[in-house]
Motif scaffolding. Structure first.
Motif, PDB file in Angstrom:
ATOM      1  N   ARG A 253      91.701 106.500  27.355  1.00  0.00           N
ATOM      2  CA  ARG A 253      92.107 105.094  27.296  1.00  0.00           C
ATOM      3  C   ARG A 253      91.986 104.438  28.667  1.00  0.00           C
ATOM      4  O   ARG A 253      91.582 103.267  28.768  1.00  0.00           O
TER       5      ARG A 253
ATOM      6  N   LEU B 274      88.074 104.107  29.412  1.00  0.00           N
ATOM      7  CA  LEU B 274      87.443 103.049  28.620  1.00  0.00           C
ATOM      8  C   LEU B 274      87.830 101.664  29.116  1.00  0.00           C
ATOM      9  O   LEU B 274      87.053 100.715  29.002  1.00  0.00           O
TER      10      LEU B 274
ATOM     11  N   PHE C  51      85.521  99.549  31.498  1.00  0.00           N
ATOM     12  CA  PHE C  51      84.303  98.881  31.046  1.00  0.00           C
ATOM     13  C   PHE C  51      84.659  97.803  30.031  1.00  0.00           C
ATOM     14  O   PHE C  51      85.251  98.097  28.989  1.00  0.00           O
TER      15      PHE C  51
ATOM     16  N   ALA D 233      82.962  96.226  27.902  1.00  0.00           N
ATOM     17  CA  ALA D 233      82.384  96.393  26.577  1.00  0.00           C
ATOM     18  C   ALA D 233      83.115  97.449  25.748  1.00  0.00           C
ATOM     19  O   ALA D 233      83.003  97.459  24.518  1.00  0.00           O
ATOM     20  N   LEU D 234      83.847  98.327  26.413  1.00  0.00           N
ATOM     21  CA  LEU D 234      84.511  99.433  25.708  1.00  0.00           C
ATOM     22  C   LEU D 234      86.023  99.287  25.648  1.00  0.00           C
ATOM     23  O   LEU D 234      86.701 100.142  25.057  1.00  0.00           O
ATOM     24  N   THR D 235      86.548  98.229  26.231  1.00  0.00           N
ATOM     25  CA  THR D 235      88.008  98.041  26.231  1.00  0.00           C
ATOM     26  C   THR D 235      88.564  97.993  24.821  1.00  0.00           C
ATOM     27  O   THR D 235      89.617  98.576  24.523  1.00  0.00           O
TER      28      THR D 235
ATOM     29  N   VAL E 114      87.403  99.431  22.219  1.00  0.00           N
ATOM     30  CA  VAL E 114      87.327 100.743  21.563  1.00  0.00           C
ATOM     31  C   VAL E 114      88.623 101.519  21.755  1.00  0.00           C
ATOM     32  O   VAL E 114      89.105 102.209  20.855  1.00  0.00           O
ATOM     33  N   ALA E 115      89.207 101.412  22.946  1.00  0.00           N
ATOM     34  CA  ALA E 115      90.429 102.150  23.255  1.00  0.00           C
ATOM     35  C   ALA E 115      91.566 101.802  22.298  1.00  0.00           C
ATOM     36  O   ALA E 115      92.424 102.634  22.010  1.00  0.00           O
TER      37      ALA E 115
END
Length: 273
Positions: free
Chosen positions: A203, A206, A209, A211-213, A215-216
């Motif tokens: 967490r 991620l 980034f 773009a991946l925040t 996703v966490a």
């Protein structure tokens, strides 16, 4: 189905392991609730360092701090109901009782569903005890330090109540995971490693980034926290925010269903004799 439910419930409550884990969870939550309450009052900067690379975040408000304390079981203590749920399935394979279980009820989908549904009662007990231990210890420390406990605040009470729900659902997730990974030693190692080390680190990583925040927020631990509307990791700035409560509940239930389907389509299709 009713007979299978009664049978699986009796299997859960007639062993000693569940209450040993329950006592361990209560003690662990008393410790964490008391320590976290003390630190957030006395030295909040020590746990609000923010996401690495973004600078320190603002300390949580008094209400946010109380909510973080009272819901810390969903951040750090949910490993106990997950393990209890997983052991409900893996113990059958370890002790070779799965064969007579399937002889008594040949419909393996019914057995799996009964295990998941019967685990709700035990999960509810873990949720109540874990949350009560955390709230009791946290409120005691806050009061001793002259701070408001916020136990009359409806938002805080709602978060504490939803903590019980989240911990209950975690037990069902454990059953599904145990149906997929039936090796008892392996499942305990994986659960401990993922819940206590892998996901918290993931967490934080991620969050580096943009773009991946998002996703966490869909990781299982984050979904469990989202149910309560409060998060130790998010409130202290170590991880991004949370999904809405209803979305967190759906995501966590989704993990339970996916694990159960994987177990049903793989492990439970094999010959167990």
């Amino acid at each position: 189905m009713r007979a299978a439910l009664v049978t699986e419930y009796r299997k859960l409550v007639t062993t000693r392991l569940w209450w040993v884990l329950l006592v361990a969870m209560a003690a662990y939550m008393v410790f964490l609730g008391g320590i976290l309450a003390f630190v957030l009052v006395q030295d909040p900067a020590s746990v609000t360092g923010g996401i690495p690379g973004t600078g320190a975040s603002a300390p949580p408000s008094a209400e946010e701090a109380a909510r973080s304390v009272y819901t810390v079981a969903t951040s750090l203590g949910y490993v106990f109901p997950v393990v209890v749920g997983a052991l409900a399935m893996t113990s059958e394979f370890r002790h070779q009782t799965i064969t007579p279980t399937f002889l008594a009820e040949p419909r393996r989908t019914v057995v799996l569903a009964a295990k998941m549904l019967s685990s709700v009662a035990v999960g509810l007990l873990f949720g109540v005890v874990g949350t009560a231990a955390t709230v009791g210890a946290g409120a005691t420390v806050l009061a001793a330090l002259g701070e408001s406990t916020y136990l009359s605040d409806p938002v805080v009470l709602r978060s504490a109540g939803l903590s019980v729900l989240a911990l209950t659902v975690w037990t069902v997730v454990g059953v599904g995971f145990g149906a997929w990974l039936t090796n008892q030693v392996a499942v305990i190692v994986v659960i401990l490693a993922f819940t206590q080390f892998v996901e918290p680190i993931l967490r934080i990583v991620l969050a580096q980034f943009d773009a991946l925040t998002g996703v966490a927020k869909f990781l299982p631990g984050a979904a469990g926290e989202a149910i309560t509307g409060s998060s130790f990791y998010a409130d202290t700035g170590m991880a991004p925010g949370l999904l809405p409560s209803w979305a967190g509940l759906l995501v966590l239930l989704g993990y339970a269903v996916v694990f159960a389907l994987l177990g049903r389509l793989t492990t439970l299709r094999r010959d167990v004799t």
